[in-house]
Design a protein around this motif. Structure first.
Motif, PDB file in Angstrom:
ATOM      1  N   GLU A 123      39.532 -58.030 -37.564  1.00 36.87           N
ATOM      2  CA  GLU A 123      40.577 -58.942 -37.122  1.00 36.87           C
ATOM      3  C   GLU A 123      41.853 -58.771 -37.940  1.00 36.87           C
ATOM      4  OE1 GLU A 123      40.355 -60.640 -34.440  1.00 36.87           O
ATOM      5  OE2 GLU A 123      38.242 -60.228 -34.092  1.00 36.87           O
ATOM      6  N   THR A 124      42.993 -58.775 -37.272  1.00 40.48           N
ATOM      7  CA  THR A 124      44.279 -58.602 -37.956  1.00 40.48           C
ATOM      8  C   THR A 124      45.144 -59.856 -37.893  1.00 40.48           C
ATOM      9  OG1 THR A 124      45.252 -57.673 -35.938  1.00 40.48           O
ATOM     10  CG2 THR A 124      44.300 -56.126 -37.532  1.00 40.48           C
ATOM     11  N   THR A 125      44.581 -60.939 -37.334  1.00 42.47           N
ATOM     12  CA  THR A 125      45.301 -62.211 -37.307  1.00 42.47           C
ATOM     13  C   THR A 125      44.361 -63.316 -37.769  1.00 42.47           C
ATOM     14  OG1 THR A 125      44.671 -62.771 -35.023  1.00 42.47           O
ATOM     15  CG2 THR A 125      46.687 -61.466 -35.329  1.00 42.47           C
ATOM     16  N   VAL A 126      44.936 -64.373 -38.304  1.00 41.83           N
ATOM     17  CA  VAL A 126      44.130 -65.520 -38.720  1.00 41.83           C
ATOM     18  C   VAL A 126      43.508 -66.186 -37.502  1.00 41.83           C
ATOM     19  CG1 VAL A 126      44.165 -67.739 -39.934  1.00 41.83           C
ATOM     20  CG2 VAL A 126      45.605 -65.859 -40.738  1.00 41.83           C
ATOM     21  N   LYS A 127      44.248 -66.182 -36.408  1.00 41.46           N
ATOM     22  CA  LYS A 127      43.727 -66.734 -35.163  1.00 41.46           C
ATOM     23  C   LYS A 127      42.424 -66.031 -34.775  1.00 41.46           C
ATOM     24  CE  LYS A 127      46.188 -65.789 -31.564  1.00 41.46           C
ATOM     25  NZ  LYS A 127      47.288 -65.856 -30.568  1.00 41.46           N
ATOM     26  N   GLY A 128      42.401 -64.702 -34.913  1.00 41.64           N
ATOM     27  CA  GLY A 128      41.210 -63.945 -34.590  1.00 41.64           C
ATOM     28  C   GLY A 128      40.067 -64.226 -35.536  1.00 41.64           C
ATOM     29  N   ILE A 129      40.389 -64.363 -36.834  1.00 43.62           N
ATOM     30  CA  ILE A 129      39.352 -64.660 -37.831  1.00 43.62           C
ATOM     31  C   ILE A 129      38.711 -66.015 -37.554  1.00 43.62           C
ATOM     32  CG2 ILE A 129      38.957 -65.189 -40.269  1.00 43.62           C
ATOM     33  CD1 ILE A 129      41.072 -63.096 -40.955  1.00 43.62           C
ATOM     34  N   VAL A 130      39.524 -67.020 -37.289  1.00 39.73           N
ATOM     35  CA  VAL A 130      39.008 -68.367 -37.032  1.00 39.73           C
ATOM     36  C   VAL A 130      38.151 -68.384 -35.769  1.00 39.73           C
ATOM     37  CG1 VAL A 130      39.638 -70.738 -36.436  1.00 39.73           C
ATOM     38  CG2 VAL A 130      40.864 -69.537 -38.259  1.00 39.73           C
ATOM     39  N   ALA A 131      38.595 -67.675 -34.728  1.00 37.97           N
ATOM     40  CA  ALA A 131      37.831 -67.631 -33.472  1.00 37.97           C
ATOM     41  C   ALA A 131      36.462 -66.996 -33.699  1.00 37.97           C
ATOM     42  CB  ALA A 131      38.604 -66.848 -32.415  1.00 37.97           C
ATOM     43  N   ARG A 132      36.414 -65.923 -34.500  1.00 37.45           N
ATOM     44  CA  ARG A 132      35.147 -65.263 -34.782  1.00 37.45           C
ATOM     45  C   ARG A 132      34.250 -66.146 -35.639  1.00 37.45           C
ATOM     46  NH1 ARG A 132      35.479 -59.605 -34.719  1.00 37.45           N
ATOM     47  NH2 ARG A 132      33.327 -59.612 -35.510  1.00 37.45           N
ATOM     48  N   LEU A 133      34.843 -66.903 -36.560  1.00 34.32           N
ATOM     49  CA  LEU A 133      34.059 -67.837 -37.375  1.00 34.32           C
ATOM     50  C   LEU A 133      33.435 -68.922 -36.498  1.00 34.32           C
ATOM     51  CD1 LEU A 133      36.334 -68.282 -40.519  1.00 34.32           C
ATOM     52  CD2 LEU A 133      34.002 -67.388 -40.521  1.00 34.32           C
ATOM     53  N   LYS A 230      45.971 -70.924 -33.492  1.00 35.55           N
ATOM     54  CA  LYS A 230      46.067 -70.338 -32.151  1.00 35.55           C
ATOM     55  C   LYS A 230      47.405 -70.653 -31.481  1.00 35.55           C
ATOM     56  CE  LYS A 230      43.710 -74.246 -29.911  1.00 35.55           C
ATOM     57  NZ  LYS A 230      42.494 -74.675 -29.172  1.00 35.55           N
ATOM     58  N   ASP A 231      48.145 -71.617 -32.041  1.00 34.87           N
ATOM     59  CA  ASP A 231      49.443 -71.979 -31.471  1.00 34.87           C
ATOM     60  C   ASP A 231      50.593 -71.151 -32.036  1.00 34.87           C
ATOM     61  OD1 ASP A 231      48.182 -74.043 -30.025  1.00 34.87           O
ATOM     62  OD2 ASP A 231      48.322 -75.395 -31.749  1.00 34.87           O
TER      63      ASP A 231
END
Length: 243
Positions: A123-133, A230-231
């Motif tokens: 993941e290269t975005t925090v949004k992606g990291i949080v979604a995967r978590l 995500k926003d």
């Protein structure tokens, strides 16, 4: 943080504000040796009496004999010291050394990285990291301790300014590029930080921290500019990095 022995650990430290244990620091390359505080007088005494002509390798021996572990993963307390080295501090100590075969015990950050390795690499975005978590936490087979640890990572990430979090991760990823230098990284971070300091989130955080007597991690009562990572849009992050 982008140049640590584990890039995932750098991301976790930057995005969560977790503190490293001594074992974390040694394993990640932030420190070379670890020793109990009560051994410092021993270290100082032996270093102070070293003859000038014998310094160098002799200093290394003194530090190693006072330490419980080092960044080379060498368990020197479990081996007989060289004939020319100082005696061990406690020959009767049979407790397990912090280092065995190059692996560190009591290293919570490294333990987290081991469980989140694929997420942090892909993941290269925090949004992606949080979604995967969130996806990981939804799995029924996840152990209780793992669930608690991963939930803490997620909560620590999302409680901070979403825009600042996305900027932080991008700074780390860009700093890891081969041609980057300390000077280019610092110039880029100054540019981004200057814009963040002039933004709504910093002013809201500063007001909340002041109201709470400087309490660390104070969250603005009215929330951040973005409700969730995500926003945050790519264009908003790009604007922070624009020259």
């Amino acid at each position: 943080l982008s140049r640590l022995t584990s890039s995932g650990a750098g991301a976790i430290l930057a995005l969560t504000g977790m503190e490293c244990t001594a074992m974390d620091q040694v394993t990640l390359g932030l420190a070379t040796h670890v020793m109990p505080e009560d051994r410092l007088p021993y270290l100082e005494r032996n270093l102070s009496v070293l003859p000038r002509h014998s310094r160098g390798r002799a200093v290394d021996h003194v530090v190693e004999m006072a330490s419980d572990g080092n960044s080379r993963g060498v368990d020197f307390l479990a081996k007989d010291p060289p004939a020319h080295a100082w005696e061990r501090l406690d020959e009767t100590d049979e407790d397990q050394s912090p280092f065995v075969n190059g692996f560190a015990h009591d290293s919570p950050v490294l333990s987290l990285v081991d469980g989140l390795d694929s997420i942090l690499e892909e993941e290269t975005t925090v949004k992606g990291i949080v979604a995967r978590l969130e996806e990981m936490l939804a799995k029924e087979h996840l152990g209780e301790k793992e669930r608690e640890a991963f939930a803490e990572v997620r909560d620590r990430i999302v409680e901070r300014s979403p825009l600042a979090q996305e900027a932080t991760l991008r700074l780390l990823l860009m700093a890891a590029m081969p041609k980057e230098t300390l000077e280019t990284c610092m110039a880029r971070e100054r540019r981004v930080q200057t814009k963040l300091l002039d933004g709504k989130d910093f002013r809201a955080w500063a007001a909340a921290a002041t109201a709470k007597g400087g309490e660390e991690g104070a969250r603005p009562g009215g929330g951040w500019e973005h409700e969730h990572v995500k926003d945050v849009t790519k264009e908003e992050v790009d604007a922070l990095f624009a020259e």
